[in-house]
Design an enzyme around this catalytic site. Structure first.
Site, PDB file in Angstrom:
ATOM      1  N   LYS A 196      -4.877  -5.452  22.111  1.00 32.57           N
ATOM      2  CA  LYS A 196      -5.435  -5.738  20.781  1.00 32.57           C
ATOM      3  C   LYS A 196      -4.930  -7.098  20.326  1.00 32.57           C
ATOM      4  O   LYS A 196      -3.951  -7.228  19.604  1.00 32.57           O
ATOM      5  CB  LYS A 196      -5.028  -4.645  19.794  1.00 32.57           C
ATOM      6  CG  LYS A 196      -5.942  -4.585  18.571  1.00 32.57           C
ATOM      7  CD  LYS A 196      -7.343  -4.199  18.950  1.00 32.57           C
ATOM      8  CE  LYS A 196      -8.268  -4.145  17.742  1.00 32.57           C
ATOM      9  NZ  LYS A 196      -9.658  -3.935  18.116  1.00 32.57           N
ATOM     10  N   SER A 392     -14.639  -3.388  19.096  1.00 36.54           N
ATOM     11  CA  SER A 392     -13.815  -2.646  18.145  1.00 36.54           C
ATOM     12  C   SER A 392     -14.721  -1.843  17.207  1.00 36.54           C
ATOM     13  O   SER A 392     -15.432  -0.958  17.650  1.00 36.54           O
ATOM     14  CB  SER A 392     -12.895  -3.594  17.384  1.00 36.54           C
ATOM     15  OG  SER A 392     -11.775  -2.899  16.885  1.00 36.54           O
TER      16      SER A 392
END
Length: 598
Positions: A196, A392
């Site tokens: 991430k 995402s």
């Protein structure tokens, strides 16, 4: 003059000037809207042997702007990009369908787009040529993406002293942690997923091994796909092109560049136009040239509504839980209204959700997910078409679809969650001498304030992030018919290209919007292939967009005027905007990064 009163006076003067400018601005805009509307509705009259001028200069956006220009309160009025990606694709389709159009004259100087958009445009040009028509491309200079698009043409020309950027692909990421440390600003990051990377620059000073791996992987995948396409069009081997990429092509002299086989000639623009006229059998270009923006006005005439109705719902931008005046984001309540409208329309047989988003608010993503599930329960097949990126939160609102289609160069996945709480205590107290005194009735009464979180507070925040990650991966597992552990094995915030996403089960098929439409028709039982698309949301009027845009810029204008009066810098204002964004952002973010643009 006392600095306080100077600032007060500056704000008063700034507000007054904003009122005056707004009146002038509105008058100018109405004149512009009248002029724009007088020409935008005209269809193009074509004659045998005409050529379409496909001139793409500037950034290519997913959806069209209803404003004919961009407005900067202090910088003036500038013309917006003529068409969106959808508009350019429709124009190419019209040129293919119109028997009077003999070919396309392509120019992309200063064009910029993400890889998947270039890919979609190039596929449309290849399809255009397959119909027996021709394309001539000319640029003063070619960036890599511009050349990738032009390589689909019959002939590629560049200026006599022009250049082609063909030196591989790279990504430069800024890591500001050392600067923030000097300012005593601590970005308290809570995340799930080692890949991430959206918040990594706030955590470390240099790129991590995990992030380097994922960036190298998707850059290499995009490069390989583009080079394969170029090799096929230019009748060159992939090995030859790979070797050229290490020879600094952009610095080659004209004779060297021609020898590479990348171009068919280095000529002045006027000479290319003579070649164009000879191919057309005409003596004047102006009388036989139709612009793409004129051509697209013939779409309804060339492709009349017939058969069944399939909705195409665009979800483009960052997913937001609050409306913003600019309209550049996916405000969840607005999107949900359109989802419900589609669900309730008995004429709509299926829905294609066109996603082009890096994600955003976790809360908003979940609300959109629920509305799309309700759409499916209403009996409407749902197919997702991924654009430049559906990462995402962009993947969150895609995962429940009956079928997912992506371009090979789409960036998707990034199934991970993060939250950021900045701690300005070191800067405010340690350097500026500003103290913040808290008075609260309970232990977690000031949990979200921008200070150092206690161990108990940090544990609560991380627990919330972990819980949402569990929900995220659960939604993906249910939507894709996979075990949750299998989703977690390919999640962790990692970004995948569309071609890789097919192999690991995140995407069903590689293709474009038309591929998704055909699949939606199939799922809806439209076996004869007769259907038409109904686009949602409906385009806003220029007046509506004007009001939104002006609301969004009034405050910025006042700040700029105050800057000029009291001497603060643009950097100060940008810093304040950044802080304000963090203050207003949802606690949990399912967001990736901006797409690669070249």
């Amino acid at each position: 003059m006392n600095s306080f009163w100077k600032t007060v006076l500056a704000v008063i003067v700034g507000t007054l000037l904003v009122s005056i400018i707004s009146c002038l601005f509105t008058t100018c805009v109405f004149v512009g809207m009248i002029a724009a509307s007088s020409s935008s509705d005209k269809t193009a009259s074509t004659k045998e042997g005409d050529v379409m001028l496909l001139k793409i200069n500037g950034p290519v956006t997913e959806i069209p702007s209803s404003m004919p220009f961009a407005f900067d309160m202090l910088g003036g009025i500038t013309k917006s990009q003529e068409l969106s990606l959808r508009g350019y694709l429709n124009a190419i389709a019209c040129a293919k369908a119109d028997p009077n159009i003999a070919g396309i004259y392509l120019n992309t100087d200063d064009m910029s787009a993400a890889p998947a958009s270039y890919e979609a445009l190039r596929d449309a040009l290849v399809d255009f040529r397959a119909s027996g028509k021709w394309i001539i491309a000319y640029n003063d200079n070619y960036g890599f993406g511009q050349y990738y698009l032009a390589s689909a043409a019959d002939s590629v020309f560049v200026n006599t002293i022009g250049a082609i950027t063909f030196d591989g692909m790279s990504s430069v990421q800024i890591y500001p942690k050392a600067m923030l440390d000097k300012l005593n600003i601590e970005m308290q990051v809570f995340r799930v997923g080692q890949f991430k990377s959206a918040v990594e620059p706030y955590m470390v000073e240099h790129i991590s091994d995990a992030n380097r791996l994922q960036v190298e992987t998707y850059l290499r995948n995009i490069w390989d796909q583009d080079v394969k396409d170029i090799a096929a069009s230019r009748n060159l081997s992939v090995e030859t092109l790979e070797a050229l990429a290490n020879q600094a092509v952009s610095y080659m002299q004209p004779d060297e560049l021609i020898e590479t086989g990348l171009v068919d000639g280095m000529l002045y623009k006027s000479n290319v136009e003579k070649i164009l006229l000879a191919k057309m059998g005409k003596d004047e270009l102006k009388k036989h040239a139709i612009t793409a923006s004129q051509m697209v006005n013939n779409y309804d005439k060339l492709f009349p509504e017939k058969g069944e109705k399939i909705a195409v719902l665009y979800a483009s931008g960052e997913i937001a839980s609050e409306a913003k005046g600019s309209g550049d984001d996916i405000y969840y309540e607005s999107l949900i209204k359109n989802i419900r409208k589609i669900a309730e329309d008995k004429k709509v047989k299926a829905c294609v959700l066109r996603v082009n988003s890096p994600g955003g608010s976790g809360f908003a993503s979940e609300q959109i997910w629920k509305a799309l599930m309700d759409l499916k329960e209403a009996g409407k097949p749902l197919v997702v078409s991924m654009g430049d990126y559906a990462a995402s939160g962009g993947y969150y609102i895609s995962c429940m679809a009956d079928y997912i289609v992506a371009e090979p160069n789409t960036l998707t996945g990034s199934i991970g969650v993060f939250g950021v709480i900045p701690n300005f205590g070191g800067l405010a107290t340690g350097k500026l001498g500003v103290n913040f005194e808290e008075v609260k009735t309970h232990d977690f009464g000031t949990l979200t304030t921008m200070r150092k979180a206690t161990e108990a507070e940090a544990a609560k925040i991380q627990h919330g992030i972990d819980a949402f990650y569990e929900l995220f991966t659960k939604r993906c597992a249910e939507g894709r018919g996979m075990e949750q552990d299998s989703i977690k094995a390919i999640a962790g915030g990692r970004v995948w290209t569309g071609s890789d996403a097919v192999n690991i089960g995140l995407v069903d098929e590689l293709g474009d919007l038309n591929t998704a439409l055909a699949k939606a028709a199939e799922l809806a039982g439209v076996t004869d292939g007769k259907y038409y698309r109904a686009v949602y949301p409906e385009a806003k009027s220029s007046y509506e967009t004007l009001l939104e845009m002006f609301d969004d810029t009034k405050q910025d204008l006042t700040l700029r005027i105050v800057d000029h009066i009291i001497g603060s810098t643009p950097a100060d204002r940008e810093a304040l905007k950044f802080i304000e964004h963090l203050k207003n952002a949802d606690r949990i973010q399912a967001r990736s990064f901006d797409a690669v643009v070249y």
